[in-house]
Design a protein around this motif. Structure first.
Motif, PDB file in Angstrom:
ATOM      1  N   ILE A 113      -0.506 -13.702   4.909  1.00 46.42           N
ATOM      2  CA  ILE A 113      -0.189 -12.289   4.705  1.00 46.42           C
ATOM      3  C   ILE A 113       1.067 -12.212   3.842  1.00 46.42           C
ATOM      4  N   LEU A 114       1.017 -11.403   2.804  1.00 44.09           N
ATOM      5  CA  LEU A 114       2.148 -11.197   1.908  1.00 44.09           C
ATOM      6  C   LEU A 114       2.464  -9.708   1.890  1.00 44.09           C
ATOM      7  N   ALA A 115       3.708  -9.354   2.218  1.00 44.45           N
ATOM      8  CA  ALA A 115       4.081  -7.938   2.289  1.00 44.45           C
ATOM      9  C   ALA A 115       5.472  -7.741   1.710  1.00 44.45           C
ATOM     10  N   SER A 116       5.653  -6.645   0.982  1.00 37.76           N
ATOM     11  CA  SER A 116       6.975  -6.308   0.473  1.00 37.76           C
ATOM     12  C   SER A 116       7.833  -5.772   1.609  1.00 37.76           C
ATOM     13  N   ARG A 117       9.138  -5.917   1.469  1.00 39.17           N
ATOM     14  CA  ARG A 117      10.055  -5.491   2.513  1.00 39.17           C
ATOM     15  C   ARG A 117       9.955  -3.995   2.811  1.00 39.17           C
ATOM     16  N   ASP A 118       9.620  -3.181   1.810  1.00 33.88           N
ATOM     17  CA  ASP A 118       9.473  -1.749   2.067  1.00 33.88           C
ATOM     18  C   ASP A 118       8.061  -1.396   2.531  1.00 33.88           C
ATOM     19  N   LEU A 119       7.201  -2.418   2.694  1.00 34.60           N
ATOM     20  CA  LEU A 119       5.850  -2.279   3.244  1.00 34.60           C
ATOM     21  C   LEU A 119       4.940  -1.407   2.391  1.00 34.60           C
ATOM     22  N   THR A 143       4.899  -5.279  -8.365  1.00 36.43           N
ATOM     23  CA  THR A 143       6.127  -4.637  -7.923  1.00 36.43           C
ATOM     24  C   THR A 143       7.180  -5.686  -7.599  1.00 36.43           C
ATOM     25  N   ALA A 144       8.386  -5.520  -8.159  1.00 33.40           N
ATOM     26  CA  ALA A 144       9.478  -6.455  -7.881  1.00 33.40           C
ATOM     27  C   ALA A 144      10.082  -6.167  -6.518  1.00 33.40           C
ATOM     28  N   GLY A 145      10.862  -7.130  -6.018  1.00 32.62           N
ATOM     29  CA  GLY A 145      11.565  -6.929  -4.763  1.00 32.62           C
ATOM     30  C   GLY A 145      11.471  -8.132  -3.857  1.00 32.62           C
ATOM     31  N   ASP A 146      11.898  -7.921  -2.624  1.00 29.88           N
ATOM     32  CA  ASP A 146      11.859  -8.969  -1.614  1.00 29.88           C
ATOM     33  C   ASP A 146      10.554  -8.875  -0.837  1.00 29.88           C
ATOM     34  N   TYR A 147       9.899 -10.012  -0.658  1.00 32.00           N
ATOM     35  CA  TYR A 147       8.641 -10.081   0.058  1.00 32.00           C
ATOM     36  C   TYR A 147       8.770 -11.049   1.237  1.00 32.00           C
ATOM     37  N   ARG A 148       7.909 -10.843   2.207  1.00 35.79           N
ATOM     38  CA  ARG A 148       7.798 -11.783   3.324  1.00 35.79           C
ATOM     39  C   ARG A 148       6.415 -12.408   3.285  1.00 35.79           C
ATOM     40  N   LEU A 149       6.381 -13.724   3.407  1.00 31.14           N
ATOM     41  CA  LEU A 149       5.137 -14.473   3.385  1.00 31.14           C
ATOM     42  C   LEU A 149       4.905 -15.023   4.795  1.00 31.14           C
TER      43      LEU A 149
END
Length: 320
Positions: A113-119, A143-149
């Motif tokens: 699952i890959l999700a951006s910090r702002d969901l 979209t740029a930014g921080d993601y959680r893998l």
């Protein structure tokens, strides 16, 4: 997924940390980056010291890069926005060796699952594994930014016990974080309307039932996806704690109809806002409906009425 045994008390947690320090020499001043796979991370130590047994037992999945003797080693921690790239990672055992033997769960050895910090960006992916234990998948994130893998898997050596590890991925480029969408009970996804019935609460399991319609008519011929008629992921806003929920039934059993409803049972780890991502398959394509819900403290926290409807097409979703 089955829940791993948790640390049962502050003394036990402290003993694990002290034992690891004794075995590898003095660890004073060392960073998590230098911690051997299987040794406690600073986050694990903080949890044990901050609240003892109760808090340690409540750590949700996906918040730790290393746990229960396994670590996720992300070999490509940074990619460029809008450019094709290959994400590579490995799951390491307590000796630092890549894991190559997994149990199959929901038709796959590993779910990513890959999700951006702002969901606002969500991907449910299934990478391929090479013989040396490296997992690979192509990616192109708009979209740029921080993601959680998040890697969700069950090592064969653990007799079916599953684990979810998480790590950060940076996507370079201009970044403007978006506000969390408001709470609603209905979501539009690629021409489908999905309505959520039920509440997410702490302390007790509650049913979450999703009703799928198209052109105002119930969809009664959903297709199996990962062994069921729906797949649900919940992420806590803020820290992105991961709650992977199984459906209440399997596709093809004698009692489960292929729609229009898909039901899950879930318990929230804390009272907070969560994003729910429901994957379902129809007409040969997987679609995703997304919701924001507010989990309560065991009481009723009904979703808002249908006067507000989220357009899931406005968020970025994807499958592979």
């Amino acid at each position: 997924m089955n829940t791993w045994p948790k640390i049962t008390g502050f003394a036990a947690a402290l003993a694990v940390v002290w034992g690891a320090a004794y075995g590898v020499g003095s660890l004073a001043g060392s960073d998590d980056a230098d911690t051997k796979p299987g040794a406690p991370t600073s986050r694990e130590v903080e949890v044990a010291e901050a609240g003892g047994a109760d808090n340690a037992a409540e750590v949700p999945g996906g918040l730790q890069v290393s746990s229960h003797g396994y670590s996720i080693d992300l070999k490509t921690p940074r990619i460029e926005r809008g450019r094709s790239a290959e994400i590579r990672f490995a799951i390491l055992d307590a000796q630092g060796r890549p894991v190559t033997d997994y149990e199959v769960e929901q038709e796959k050895e590993l779910h990513l699952i890959l999700a951006s910090r702002d969901l606002t960006v969500y991907r449910h992916l299934h990478p391929t594994r090479t013989a040396d234990g490296t997992w690979r998948l192509p990616a192109n994130l708009p979209t740029a930014g921080d993601y959680r893998l998040f890697a969700d898997f069950a090592p064969a050596a653990e007799d079916g016990e599953s684990l979810t590890l998480g790590t950060d991925l940076a996507v370079a480029g201009h970044y403007e974080p978006q506000a969390l969408p408001q709470q609603v009970s209905t979501s539009r996804a690629d021409g489908y309307t999905v309505t959520l019935h039920g509440d997410l609460n702490t302390g007790s399991a509650r049913d979450l039932t999703f009703e799928v319609r198209k052109d105002g008519k119930p969809v009664t011929d959903l297709q199996p996806y990962l062994g069921a008629y729906g797949h649900l992921v919940a992420l806590r806003a803020g820290d992105l704690a991961y709650l992977h929920v199984h459906p209440n039934s399997e596709a093809g059993d004698a009692r489960t109809k292929p729609g229009p409803t898909v039901s899950f049972t879930a318990t929230a780890p804390s009272a907070h806002a969560y994003r729910l991502f429901l994957d379902f398959k129809h007409d040969g394509k997987v679609r995703t409906a997304s919701f924001t819900v507010q989990a309560g403290l065991g009481g009723d926290t009904p979703a808002e009425e249908d006067e507000h409807t989220e357009d899931s097409g406005s968020a970025e979703h994807g499958h592979r």
